[in-house]
Write an enzyme that holds these catalytic residues in place. Structure first.
Site, PDB file in Angstrom:
ATOM      1  N   ARG A  86      18.814 -72.711   4.857  1.00 27.05           N
ATOM      2  CA  ARG A  86      19.327 -73.398   4.136  1.00 27.05           C
ATOM      3  C   ARG A  86      19.981 -72.418   2.513  1.00 27.05           C
ATOM      4  O   ARG A  86      21.100 -73.331   2.249  1.00 27.05           O
ATOM      5  CB  ARG A  86      18.709 -74.716   3.711  1.00 27.05           C
ATOM      6  CG  ARG A  86      18.246 -75.608   4.252  1.00 27.05           C
ATOM      7  CD  ARG A  86      17.708 -76.128   3.986  1.00 27.05           C
ATOM      8  NE  ARG A  86      16.153 -75.979   4.462  1.00 27.05           N
ATOM      9  CZ  ARG A  86      15.575 -75.787   5.387  1.00 27.05           C
ATOM     10  NH1 ARG A  86      15.208 -76.088   6.366  1.00 27.05           N
ATOM     11  NH2 ARG A  86      14.253 -74.659   5.405  1.00 27.05           N
ATOM     12  N   THR A  87      18.741 -72.574   1.678  1.00 22.69           N
ATOM     13  CA  THR A  87      19.302 -71.707   0.434  1.00 22.69           C
ATOM     14  C   THR A  87      20.578 -70.387   0.619  1.00 22.69           C
ATOM     15  O   THR A  87      21.450 -71.080  -0.026  1.00 22.69           O
ATOM     16  CB  THR A  87      18.439 -71.401  -0.184  1.00 22.69           C
ATOM     17  OG1 THR A  87      17.490 -72.958  -0.454  1.00 22.69           O
ATOM     18  CG2 THR A  87      18.974 -71.360  -1.344  1.00 22.69           C
ATOM     19  N   LYS A  95      10.847 -48.894   0.507  1.00 20.86           N
ATOM     20  CA  LYS A  95      10.584 -47.441   0.649  1.00 20.86           C
ATOM     21  C   LYS A  95       9.806 -47.177  -0.861  1.00 20.86           C
ATOM     22  O   LYS A  95       9.848 -46.144  -1.340  1.00 20.86           O
ATOM     23  CB  LYS A  95      12.324 -46.633   0.686  1.00 20.86           C
ATOM     24  CG  LYS A  95      12.517 -46.923   1.830  1.00 20.86           C
ATOM     25  CD  LYS A  95      13.620 -46.029   2.557  1.00 20.86           C
ATOM     26  CE  LYS A  95      14.561 -46.682   3.839  1.00 20.86           C
ATOM     27  NZ  LYS A  95      15.784 -44.927   3.795  1.00 20.86           N
TER      28      LYS A  95
HETATM   29  C1  NCD Z   1      11.861 -74.589  -0.819  1.00 20.94           C
HETATM   30  C2  NCD Z   1      11.479 -73.407  -1.065  1.00 20.94           C
HETATM   31  O1  NCD Z   1      11.893 -72.510  -0.611  1.00 20.94           O
HETATM   32  O2  NCD Z   1      11.370 -73.426  -2.712  1.00 20.94           O
HETATM   33  N1  NCD Z   1      13.106 -74.940   0.363  1.00 20.94           N
HETATM   34  C3  NCD Z   1      14.070 -74.556   0.102  1.00 20.94           C
HETATM   35  O3  NCD Z   1      14.897 -73.833  -0.350  1.00 20.94           O
HETATM   36  N2  NCD Z   1      14.808 -75.921   0.767  1.00 20.94           N
HETATM   37  C4  NCD Z   1      11.124 -75.718  -0.722  1.00 20.94           C
HETATM   38  C5  NCD Z   1      10.187 -75.033   0.621  1.00 20.94           C
HETATM   39  O4  NCD Z   1       9.702 -74.131   0.860  1.00 20.94           O
HETATM   40  O5  NCD Z   1       8.714 -75.763   0.670  1.00 20.94           O
END
Ligand code: NCD
Length: 323
Positions: free
Chosen positions: A68-69, A96
């Site tokens: 998602r991010t 590397k």
């Molecule tokens: C979170 C993260 O990566 O910190 N997810 C996200 O960014 N949507 C939370 C998680 O990994 O549980």
């Protein structure tokens, strides 16, 4: 905890980098939310682009997995008309043995304007911001167990859209608080925005020591903790960061701390159910709740785009006089 100096603000108090919610103030958070509102309107239109960052180059540096991010940062940059490049660090020269700073120096030589950084080490984005050229902005997309500030802002945006204001809300953050950078950023953001109460609900083994110092009320029992709650934030069990000593087993965990339809009824009527994803169905949340009427989990994903557009345009605004 890492000491975050005021590196993220310039002398006029504008955002220069976006590294943590800690150290920001209510006015800035509100400005991000208001700016995101205008981009949310744009996202609803047929042509979703604005030329705001045309000619700017943004590099996504993801040293840790993300779905998602990363996707929403990419789309946000594209909708601002920036050129965006996502580096797959597993296949880059860092694997590397090239040092992080050498990687940064090489990218700087390509005249980039912004780094979006996700890293398994707490403080990584801050470290890059300290060492990069002054005209480059750094946005933290999650650093270790420290902060995930854009996630917290998209969560605040979702809450404001649904509940309209913060001051009368009781919010519960439930689950693996110990390993969660999201929880830490959310607690700072909810505090700055002035909610009525923040509760954390978790087994003792999944709570960091001294969490009360952040001004939250601690509950070890979900049934009691859910009473009078308006906003429920479920967190994923971060199994990759724990060994078996933390928990008996997943079924047992769901029995005690999982959000079932039955348990949801304990919270206030119309309580909203949130989760930053990825979700573990049947571990921290029942499928019928995740997909149910009170869930805003997919809205959170959608709002990641306008909120990240807001943050990226604000940090660029300060450095390059865009806007
Ligand atoms: C979170 C993260 O990566 O910190 N997810 C996200 O960014 N949507 C939370 C998680 O990994 O549980």
């Amino acid at each position: 905890m890492i000491a975050i100096d005021n590196l993220q603000l310039n002398a006029q108090g504008q955002l220069q980098h976006f590294l943590s919610i800690e150290g920001l103030n209510r006015e800035l958070l509100t400005e991000i939310l208001d700016t995101a509102e205008s981009f949310a309107d744009l996202s609803a239109q047929n042509i979703k682009k604005t030329p705001l960052l045309r000619g700017k180059t943004i590099v996504n540096l993801f040293f840790e997995n993300s779905t998602r991010t990363r996707a929403t940062f990419e789309l946000a940059a594209a909708r601002l008309s920036a050129d965006v490049m996502s580096m797959n660090i597993a296949t880059s020269a860092t694997s590397k043995g090239e040092s992080l700073l050498d990687t940064i120096r090489n990218l700087e030589a390509m005249q980039v304007d912004m780094f979006v950084v996700r890293h398994a080490l707490s403080g990584a984005a801050h470290f890059i911001a300290q060492h990069t050229a002054p005209h480059i902005s750094v946005v933290n997309a999650g650093d270790g167990q420290h902060e995930h500030p854009t996630q917290a802002m998209l969560d605040m945006f979702t809450i404001r859209r649904v509940k309209k204001q913060f001051s009368n809300l009781r919010v519960a953050i439930i689950g693996d608080i110990l390993h969660s950078r999201v929880a830490r950023s959310q607690i700072h953001a909810l505090t700055l925005l002035g909610v009525e109460e923040i509760r954390v609900i978790a087994p003792k083994t999944l709570l960091p020591t001294g969490i009360e110092d952040l001004g939250v009320n601690v509950f070890y029992d979900l049934q009691t903790g859910l009473k009078d709650i308006d906003v429920i934030i479920m967190l994923r069990l971060q199994k990759e960061r724990m060994n078996s000593a933390f928990l008996p087993n997943e079924r047992e965990y769901f029995k005690c701390f999982g959000l079932s339809a039955e348990r949801l009824k304990i919270a206030n009527k119309g309580a909203m159910v949130m989760h930053p994803g990825p979700i573990n169905r049947g571990v921290e949340i029942a499928s019928e709740v995740a997909d149910g009427e009170q869930s805003v989990i997919l809205q959170q994903v959608s709002y990641g785009i306008p909120v990240r557009m807001a943050v990226m345009s604000m940090v660029m605004n300060h450095t390059n006089g865009v806007g």
